[in-house]
Write an enzyme that holds these catalytic residues in place. Structure first.
Site, PDB file in Angstrom:
ATOM      1  N   ALA A  23       0.849  -1.188   0.000  1.00 44.60           N
ATOM      2  CA  ALA A  23       0.000   0.000   0.000  1.00 44.60           C
ATOM      3  C   ALA A  23       0.888   1.242   0.000  1.00 44.60           C
ATOM      4  O   ALA A  23       1.571   1.514   0.990  1.00 44.60           O
ATOM      5  CB  ALA A  23      -0.908   0.003   1.222  1.00 44.60           C
TER       6      ALA A  23
ATOM      7  N   PHE B  14      -3.102   8.054  -0.623  1.00 41.95           N
ATOM      8  CA  PHE B  14      -2.952   6.699  -0.091  1.00 41.95           C
ATOM      9  C   PHE B  14      -3.837   5.720  -0.858  1.00 41.95           C
ATOM     10  O   PHE B  14      -4.971   6.029  -1.207  1.00 41.95           O
ATOM     11  CB  PHE B  14      -3.344   6.700   1.400  1.00 41.95           C
ATOM     12  N   HIS B  15      -3.288   4.524  -1.102  1.00 40.73           N
ATOM     13  CA  HIS B  15      -4.033   3.427  -1.723  1.00 40.73           C
ATOM     14  C   HIS B  15      -3.956   2.216  -0.805  1.00 40.73           C
ATOM     15  O   HIS B  15      -2.886   1.634  -0.622  1.00 40.73           O
ATOM     16  CB  HIS B  15      -3.449   3.089  -3.097  1.00 40.73           C
ATOM     17  N   SER B  16      -5.084   1.825  -0.228  1.00 39.87           N
ATOM     18  CA  SER B  16      -5.123   0.690   0.686  1.00 39.87           C
ATOM     19  C   SER B  16      -5.034  -0.624  -0.072  1.00 39.87           C
ATOM     20  O   SER B  16      -5.238  -0.684  -1.285  1.00 39.87           O
ATOM     21  CB  SER B  16      -6.426   0.734   1.494  1.00 39.87           C
TER      22      SER B  16
END
Length: 971
Positions: free
Chosen positions: A795, A814-816
């Site tokens: 992530a 942010f990229h989970s």
């Protein structure tokens, strides 16, 4: 000898009415040109000193010497006086070019004509950039100035090559030309220091180098006075210099050798237009091969994107192993004898842009790739018995790769003839296809040197050679098919401490050029273990280090890969083409898949075994190259011992073709530098609503810049971002710097076209799907984070601090991780919550959270630990994209439909930055019921409102949806 003074008399025999020495043309040109610039400098300094030393960042006393453009530019009377003398200069200038042609022209020679035309064009472009200033028309001023510099290169080198046998003139030309081109290096360096880094005083130093170029340029042409004193104007040659008579004490042979060394031998063997066309066609055909090959991964990648896993279409990566067909002798004989057919069939890869259905387009490209790999393997094999022709073919192929990188730079990392391009997004497909057909016909106009049934020379191991070929092809494709790839490997955020793609990309091209020259001119070194060791060190530095240290390693590796290409392919061509190139492409395919699996481990069988191991890829590639090199060196040693003849390294007797190939290299470098100049950052970053202290922030998952119909989507993304007046935007699924994604970078086009700063985020060697940030506001600092991901995909996150109207604002992108790994997502939510809570500045989170509103991990992101608030907690329809904030006045929120650009909408929110301590306290301490109070659009100022064009049905498939209109808030 003619007198140097003018004289007028009547000579019935010679027909002379007026006669004067030719050197007066040189002196009049020198005097007029010098007066033009010096008068402008003196008068400008006397009348407008403080104005002409002022630049966009600094003035006197930080900057105290004016640049040429500022001096001759906009002010009266210096501009008028300058233009007067430049007009006077034009006459002697054209006369100088004409006399030089008459002096150097020989029967049957083309070079003097070409140099003469370059002198004329150079003169015209000089008038263009001096009469059209950057204030009058910035684009045309730049175009004409670049053209002037471009034509200065053949003029200077051509004048050296054509110099009459005058030792003093040759020496002066060499020194002045060397100083001129050497001055360009510090000139560019200090311009970057001024333009990008805003260093006080850098522009003054730049100005000195700029004036030095003027002095050297005028001085170079002044040297003609030493040659023109042999001419009398009627015109008559009174010394016989135009006949090649040597009047100096230095032997003619010595002077000719000295001139040849000064020009690199490029002009030594004459010029034939037919041969030039052959080489140009060969290189363009090589460019077409690389264009088709590099497009295959992109069109394959489209399918696992939409299937969210293996689709089955990935099998078409194996279309490259078509050289295995050459193991069938009758088929090999047919292909080798009919290469024109297969080379023309390979152009199906370019024709694919006309196929609308993505599946059929993929199969069309796959067919083109298979024919291209088959054709080039057959060509190398058939030409292996003729070293000169084989070297020419390999050079065309390698320079074609360099041309592909140049084209991609000019088109912001897209190739204009890829099948994902068309007229609507900047493609030149029809033009590229037309030229490709002509190039293929020219490339195949000469028959093969050997038939398909010729027995291969049993020189070494075909398997070892194939392993080397596989490593070579993968290294060239994965690292050098785009100039920004290695730069993004070493990128680590702001402040900038390393190379930047749109400023320093030429360094990669220069390293590739140097590698080609080493491979051709110094094959012994290129095939040595010393060079291999340097390549290994470069690979290690590129993999392990960031900033300039890592990039220097990358440049070393780039030079090595290009240097070893010619001897390694030449060695492989002498063996079974099915074994060396068929198996070689198979190994290449293995490395390509390896290259994808290190980041796509969550979606492929056995993926966790190679998770995040780019270092293993680099080791495998270098070991493969070492194995191929071992076979090559073994053959050299064996043949040295037996017949004293090295067949492993190509040593053609006739190297006449090299000057054309080197000339093409020079032209491609100039084209890149021209594109580099036009793409140089302007620093014109203006937010949309500065008067309201408002900024619009957005989050968008761009699905690797491929739309639903398999077209590159940058232009459509650009239009929506611009029309929505987005000032700060986070882009997710944005890392395209892999073979399977085309080695692209969408952020370059968006940032430069929209006038935004850009942080690419964690680089391609960090094994994420990408997170990028674009901002109209300066990025003061940024750090990259890889959040805990013990099971699933990594992530990525960016923590950036922006200077928003003088207030520092933190932005998180942010990229989970994916839904299937709940523990990963829990750990990531805790990490990011603490990261957001670590700052007491106003903050915004632009994110992809994979959670439902008000449930589960949502309450970790929106918590007392993070201090963040949801932009609209009543928006129940979200699952992925969220915008959170703190310490700001949120004024609006909207969701905009994606049309067919991607699979995720664009979410945007408007914020006002507090402009006083009281406002700031209010923004931090406002009660929740007040903060979330919604109002009607007419209750907020005009500057706070969203564009109305997306209401109702909207435009181009984009409209406000879910709420059918934006939501507004006021407190």
């Amino acid at each position: 000898m003619a007198s140097s003074s003018s004289r007028s008399y009547k000579d019935k025999d010679a027909g002379v009415v007026l006669s004067f020495n030719g050197q007066w043309v040189s002196w009049s040109h020198t005097v007029a040109a010098s007066l033009a610039f010096l008068s402008a400098l003196v008068i400008g300094s006397a009348l407008h000193y403080h104005k002409i030393v002022q630049n966009e960042w600094y003035g006197y006393p930080q900057e105290w010497f004016p640049s040429v453009s500022a001096t001759i530019g906009d002010r009266y009377p210096e501009r008028s006086i300058f233009m007067l003398f430049i007009a006077i200069t034009s006459g002697p200038r054209f006369a100088l070019v004409g006399l030089w042609y008459l002096l150097t022209a020989k029967p049957g020679q083309t070079l003097p004509k070409l140099i003469g035309w370059s002198g004329i064009i150079r003169t015209l472009t000089c008038g263009g950039w001096t009469y059209i200033t950057s204030t009058d028309d910035h684009d045309w001023h730049d175009i004409l100035m670049i053209s002037y510099i471009v034509f200065t290169i053949p003029w200077t080198t051509g004048c050296i090559a054509l110099s009459p046998p005058n030792a003093k003139a040759v020496k002066y030309r060499k020194y002045i030309a060397g100083a001129f081109f050497g001055t360009l290096v510090p000139l560019v360096y200090f311009f970057i220091q001024h333009k990008v880094h805003r260093v006080a005083g850098a522009y003054t130093i730049y100005a000195f180098f700029e004036w030095a170029l003027i002095v050297l340029d005028v001085s170079f042409d002044a040297v003609t006075a030493l040659d023109f004193d042999s001419l009398e104007i009627t015109i008559r040659d009174v010394k016989g210099a135009s006949k090649g008579v040597n009047h100096s004490s230095v032997p003619t042979a010595v002077l000719e050798k000295e001139k040849e060394q000064a020009t690199g031998g490029v002009y030594s063997a004459g010029f034939r237009f037919g041969e030039f066309l052959d080489i140009a066609a060969d290189v363009y055909h090589g460019f077409v091969f690389w264009s088709i090959l590099t497009s295959l991964g992109v069109v394959i990648w489209y399918f696992p994107l939409w299937h969210m896993g293996i689709s089955g279409y990935e099998a078409l990566v194996m279309t490259t192993i078509s050289p295995f067909l050459l193991a069938i002798r009758p088929l090999r004989s047919f292909i080798v004898s009919n290469q024109r057919i297969t080379h023309l069939l390979s152009l199906a890869g370019l024709l694919a842009y006309l196929v609308k259905d993505p599946v059929y387009r993929l199969f069309t490209v796959g067919f083109g790739v298979s024919m291209g790999c088959l054709s080039w393997a057959a060509t190398w094999y058939s030409d292996s018995v003729q070293p000169t022709r084989l070297e020419a073919r390999i050079l065309a192929w390698t320079i074609g790769l360099l041309m592909s990188s140049v084209a991609k730079f000019a088109w912001y990392t897209n190739n204009p003839i890829w099948p994902i391009m068309h007229a609507e997004n900047g493609g030149w497909n029809a033009t590229g296809l037309f030229l490709a057909i002509l190039a293929a016909l020219r490339f195949t106009r000469r028959g093969p040197h050997q038939g398909g049934n010729t027995t291969e020379k049993k020189s070494g191991s075909s398997v070892l050679s194939a392993i080397g070929i596989g490593g070579l092809f993968f290294g060239l494709h994965s690292l050098l098919s785009d100039t920004s790839t290695m730069i993004l490997w070493v990128w680590d955020g702001y402040p900038i401490r390393g190379p930047v793609s749109n400023v320093h990309g030429w360094y990669t091209i220069a390293a590739m050029t140097a590698g080609i020259l080493i491979g051709v001119l110094r094959p012994g070194f290129a095939t040595s273990w010393t060079a291999y060791g340097l390549g290994c060190i470069g690979a290690a530095y590129l993999t392990l280090y960031e900033q300039w240290r890592g990039y220097y390693g990358g440049l070393t590796l780039a030079a090595y890969l290009m240097a070893i290409a010619v001897p390694m392919i030449g060695n492989a061509a002498k063996k079974s083409p099915a074994a060396t190139f068929g198996l070689g492409f198979l190994i290449y395919n293995f490395l390509v898949l390896f290259h994808v699996w290190v980041v796509a481990y969550a979606f492929v069988p056995g993926g966790p075994l190679v998770r995040e191991h780019t270092d293993w890829i680099m080791i495998t590639m270098m070991l493969a190259l070492g194995i191929g090199l071992f076979d090559l060196i073994s053959q050299q040693a064996k043949n040295n011992n037996s017949s004293k003849k090295k067949v492993g390294v190509i040593r053609p007797v006739n190297t006449h073709h090299r000057k054309y190939h080197f000339g093409v290299l020079g032209v491609l470098n100039l084209l890149f530098l021209s594109a580099n100049f036009l793409r140089f950052p302007t620093n014109d970053y203006k937010p949309y609503h500065a008067k309201d202290r408002l900024f619009t922030a957005g989050i968008w998952t761009i699905h690797f810049s491929l739309d639903n119909d398999m077209w590159s989507s940058e232009y459509r993304m650009r239009d929506l971002i611009k029309e929505m007046e987005v000032d700060v935007i986070g882009l997710l699924e944005s890392d395209l710097q892999r073979v399977i994604m085309g080695n692209r970078d969408t952020t370059q086009f968006l940032a430069e076209d929209l006038g935004m700063y850009v942080d690419y985020g964690p680089g391609p060697n960090k094994h994420t799907w990408g997170a990028a940030l674009l901002s109209k506001f300066p990025i003061v600092n940024s750090t990259h984070h890889l959040l805990p991901s013990p099971v699933g995909e990594l992530a990525p996150a960016i923590h950036a601090t922006l200077d928003v109207y003088g207030t520092l604002v933190d932005v998180f992108v942010f990229h989970s991780g994916q839904e299937e790994d709940p523990e990963d997502r829990r750990l990531q939510s805790e990490y990011l919550s603490k990261l957001m809570g670590s700052t007491n500045r106003p903050s915004v989170l632009l994110s992809y959270l994979v959670t439902e509103p008000l449930k589960g991990n949502y309450n970790t992101y929106v918590s007392d630990v993070s201090g963040m608030h949801d932009v609209d907690k009543t928006d129940w329809d979200r699952w992925c994209e969220y915008i959170l904030f703190k310490g700001l006045r949120r004024t609006g929120y909207a969701r905009v439909s994606r049309s067919t650009i991607t699979d995720t909408e664009l979410q945007v929110a408007k914020f006002v930055v507090p402009n006083s301590e009281e406002d700031s306290k209010f923004a931090w301490g406002v009660p929740e019921d007040v903060r979330d109070r919604r109002v009607e659009e007419h209750e907020v100022p005009e500057g706070w409102r969203f564009p109305r064009m997306f209401r109702g049905e909207g435009v181009r498939g984009h409209r406000y949806h879910v709420f059918d209109e934006p939501r507004y808030y006021n407190f």
